[in-house]
Design a protein around this motif. Structure first.
Motif, PDB file in Angstrom:
ATOM      1  N   VAL A   1       0.326  11.986   0.157  1.00 26.09           N
ATOM      2  CA  VAL A   1       1.347  11.368  -0.701  1.00 26.09           C
ATOM      3  C   VAL A   1       1.501  12.228  -1.958  1.00 26.09           C
ATOM      4  CG1 VAL A   1       2.044   9.325  -2.013  1.00 26.09           C
ATOM      5  CG2 VAL A   1       0.900   9.051   0.195  1.00 26.09           C
TER       6      VAL A   1
ATOM      7  N   ILE B   1       2.959   7.207   6.633  1.00 31.46           N
ATOM      8  CA  ILE B   1       1.693   7.058   5.892  1.00 31.46           C
ATOM      9  C   ILE B   1       1.011   5.747   6.296  1.00 31.46           C
ATOM     10  CG2 ILE B   1       0.677   6.757   3.568  1.00 31.46           C
ATOM     11  CD1 ILE B   1       1.611   9.584   3.901  1.00 31.46           C
TER      12      ILE B   1
ATOM     13  N   ASP C   1       7.950   5.606  -3.328  1.00 36.86           N
ATOM     14  CA  ASP C   1       7.255   4.321  -3.134  1.00 36.86           C
ATOM     15  C   ASP C   1       7.608   3.362  -4.263  1.00 36.86           C
ATOM     16  OD1 ASP C   1       5.752   4.626  -0.819  1.00 36.86           O
ATOM     17  OD2 ASP C   1       4.044   5.513  -1.856  1.00 36.86           O
TER      18      ASP C   1
ATOM     19  N   ASP D   1       6.043   4.235   3.020  1.00 35.14           N
ATOM     20  CA  ASP D   1       6.399   5.274   3.983  1.00 35.14           C
ATOM     21  C   ASP D   1       5.758   4.912   5.336  1.00 35.14           C
ATOM     22  OD1 ASP D   1       7.219   8.482   4.002  1.00 35.14           O
ATOM     23  OD2 ASP D   1       5.695   7.912   5.471  1.00 35.14           O
TER      24      ASP D   1
ATOM     25  N   PHE E   1       5.324   9.431  -3.939  1.00 32.63           N
ATOM     26  CA  PHE E   1       4.858   8.252  -4.680  1.00 32.63           C
ATOM     27  C   PHE E   1       5.994   7.663  -5.519  1.00 32.63           C
ATOM     28  CE2 PHE E   1       2.529   6.248  -8.302  1.00 32.63           C
ATOM     29  CZ  PHE E   1       2.024   5.175  -7.574  1.00 32.63           C
TER      30      PHE E   1
ATOM     31  N   GLU F   1       0.799  -1.237   0.000  1.00 31.97           N
ATOM     32  CA  GLU F   1       0.000   0.000   0.000  1.00 31.97           C
ATOM     33  C   GLU F   1       0.825   1.278   0.000  1.00 31.97           C
ATOM     34  OE1 GLU F   1      -2.185  -1.551  -0.869  1.00 31.97           O
ATOM     35  OE2 GLU F   1      -2.766  -3.180   0.437  1.00 31.97           O
ATOM     36  N   SER F   2       1.836   1.376   0.872  1.00 30.28           N
ATOM     37  CA  SER F   2       2.760   2.511   0.857  1.00 30.28           C
ATOM     38  C   SER F   2       4.070   1.992   1.435  1.00 30.28           C
ATOM     39  CB  SER F   2       2.212   3.647   1.726  1.00 30.28           C
ATOM     40  OG  SER F   2       3.215   4.616   1.952  1.00 30.28           O
TER      41      SER F   2
ATOM     42  N   LEU G   1       0.213  -1.387  -4.345  1.00 30.01           N
ATOM     43  CA  LEU G   1       0.331  -0.017  -3.829  1.00 30.01           C
ATOM     44  C   LEU G   1      -1.013   0.687  -4.011  1.00 30.01           C
ATOM     45  CD1 LEU G   1       3.632   1.554  -5.266  1.00 30.01           C
ATOM     46  CD2 LEU G   1       3.129   1.060  -2.862  1.00 30.01           C
TER      47      LEU G   1
END
Ligand code: SF4
Length: 367
Positions: free
Chosen positions: A165, A126, A173, A123, A170, A120-121, A158
Motif C-alpha cells: 500500500v 489488498i 483508501d 482495495d 492509502f 482495513e483497506s 483502516l
C-alpha cells in the motif's frame, strides 16, 4: 491510591470469526456453533458475577460479534439488554460481510447506537492478500443498510502500512472511506506479531518515517473533511468521539468480560484467560496486577497524553498530591519549545508531532 467508584464502562469480547486474517493477533477463534453456544452461557455467568449496576458505555468487540448465527446473536443482544438502561454509547463491532439486515435490526431493537466496521483497506486486491473475505462493495452495502436502519454513529477502521500500500493507494483508501460519510475513522498502524501468517511470511511493519507520513496524510485529508484528530489513531466528527474508548484513555476504570478481555476495577488491572477450555470452566482471570502509586502515575500520563485533551494538571495534582509541571519543568518546557507539547492553562496536550513520538515523551515525564 484506592479507587472506590464502580466502573461505568463495560467491554465484552466475542472471540469468534468466520475466518482468520493473516495479520491478526487479537484473541480470536474459528467460529463453531457448538463452542459459541457454550461460550454465551459462560459469558452470561461471568457478566452476572460482577453485579453491574449503572453504565455509561458498552462495547462489544472481538473477534467478530456478527459472525454468530442469528439465533445466537439475538441471545447475545438479550444477554446484554439488562445492562443497557441509561447507557449513552453502546457499540458493536462488525465485519462488512456479516452485517446483515437481520442483525442490524436486532442491534437496533437491542439499543445499540454505534457500529464499528472493520474495513482495513478499500482495495479488493489488498483485501484478498490479507485474507479478508469482503470487498469494498460489501462495505458500501453495509454502510448503506446501517444508515437506512437509523444508525447515526458509524466508525470505519483502516490499517496503516499494509504491504504493497503506497502513499497514493492509502490516499485512495481515505477518499473511498470519506465517500461513505462516516462519523468516526480509526487508522491503526500494522503490527506484526508472532503466531500470525504475516510473521511466518516475514512481512515487515512499516518503518517509523513511512508510518508517520501516512498518519500525516490521513490527518490533513480528514481535517479538511471536518474530522478532529482526537487520539493518536482516531478522528471524529464533532460530538462523535468514542466515549467508550475515552474511558481507557482517561485512565478510568472498566469491566472486561469474555475470553482474553482486560479490565480495571478498584485499582486492579486484570486480564482474562485466552484459553477457551479454562474460560468455559469459569476460570476467567489469568493475571491480576495491583496498580502501585508509581504505575498509576505512569498509566495516567501515558493514557491521557494519547488524546488532544491531554493531561489536566489540576486533576493530576488532586489525584497524586504533587505538581507534575513543577516536578518535570525542564522536560515539559523543552517539549513545548520543540512544539511537541502545548501547555494551555491547566491542560498539557500533544501536538501531531508529539503524538507521533509519544512513547519517548512519556519516558521523560515519568519517574
Ligand atoms: S482481524 Fe478481525 S476478523 Fe480478522 S481474524 Fe482478527 S478479529 Fe477476526
Amino acid at each position: 491510591m484506592t479507587r472506590i467508584n464502580k466502573p461505568k464502562s463495560l467491554y465484552i469480547h466475542v472471540p469468534f470469526c468466520e475466518h482468520l486474517c493473516d495479520y491478526c493477533d487479537f484473541t480470536k477463534l474459528q467460529y463453531f456453533r457448538n463452542f459459541a453456544i457454550k461460550y454465551l452461557i459462560t459469558l452470561k455467568d461471568e457478566l452476572e458475577s460482577y453485579q453491574i449496576e449503572e453504565l455509561d458505555t458498552i462495547y462489544v468487540g472481538g473477534g467478530t460479534p456478527t459472525s454468530l448465527d442469528d439465533d445466537l446473536f439475538l441471545q447475545l443482544i438479550n444477554l446484554v439488554k439488562p445492562y443497557t438502561k441509561g447507557v449513552k454509547e453502546y457499540t458493536f463491532e462488525a465485519n462488512p460481510e456479516s452485517l446483515s439486515i437481520n442483525k442490524l435490526k436486532m442491534m437496533k431493537d437491542g439499543g445499540v447506537n454505534r457500529l464499528s466496521i472493520g474495513v482495513e483497506s478499500t482495495d479488493d486486491e489488498i483485501l484478498k492478500m490479507i485474507n479478508r473475505h469482503h470487498n469494498f462493495n460489501d462495505v458500501k452495502i453495509a454502510v448503506s443498510n446501517a444508515r437506512k436502519m437509523g444508525f447515526d454513529n458509524l466508525n470505519l477502521d483502516l490499517i496503516i502500512g499494509l504491504p504493497n500500500v503506497s502513499k497514493t493507494l492509502f490516499k485512495k483508501d481515505l477518499r473511498n472511506i470519506l465517500s461513505l460519510n462516516p462519523d468516526h475513522i480509526s487508522c491503526y498502524s500494522l503490527t506484526v506479531n508472532p503466531n500470525t501468517v504475516f510473521f511466518i511470511n516475514k512481512i515487515e511493519e512499516p518503518n517509523e518515517e513511512f508510518a508517520r507520513d501516512l498518519y500525516e496524510l490521513a490527518d490533513c485529508l480528514l481535517k479538511e473533511n471536518d474530522f478532529t484528530h482526537y487520539e493518536i489513531s482516531n478522528w471524529a466528527k464533532k460530538g462523535k468521539e468514542s466515549l467508550h474508548n475515552l474511558t481507557y484513555w482517561k485512565d478510568e476504570t472498566y469491566y472486561g468480560i469474555g475470553l482474553g478481555a482486560a479490565g480495571y476495577i478498584d485499582n486492579i488491572r486484570y486480564k482474562n484467560t485466552k484459553n477457551l477450555n479454562k474460560y468455559l470452566n469459569k476460570d476467567y482471570i489469568e493475571e491480576k496486577e495491583v496498580v502501585s502509586d508509581k504505575e498509576d502515575k505512569t498509566y495516567f500520563i501515558m493514557l491521557n497524553l494519547r488524546t488532544n485533551q491531554g493531561i489536566s494538571l489540576a486533576k493530576y495534582k488532586e489525584k497524586f498530591s504533587e505538581d507534575l509541571y513543577e516536578k518535570k519543568k525542564s522536560q515539559i518546557d523543552s517539549f513545548i519549545k520543540r512544539k511537541l507539547l502545548v501547555l494551555d492553562d491547566d491542560k498539557l496536550y500533544p501536538t501531531f508531532e508529539g503524538m507521533m513520538i509519544l512513547d519517548s515523551l512519556v519516558l521523560d515525564l515519568i519517574d
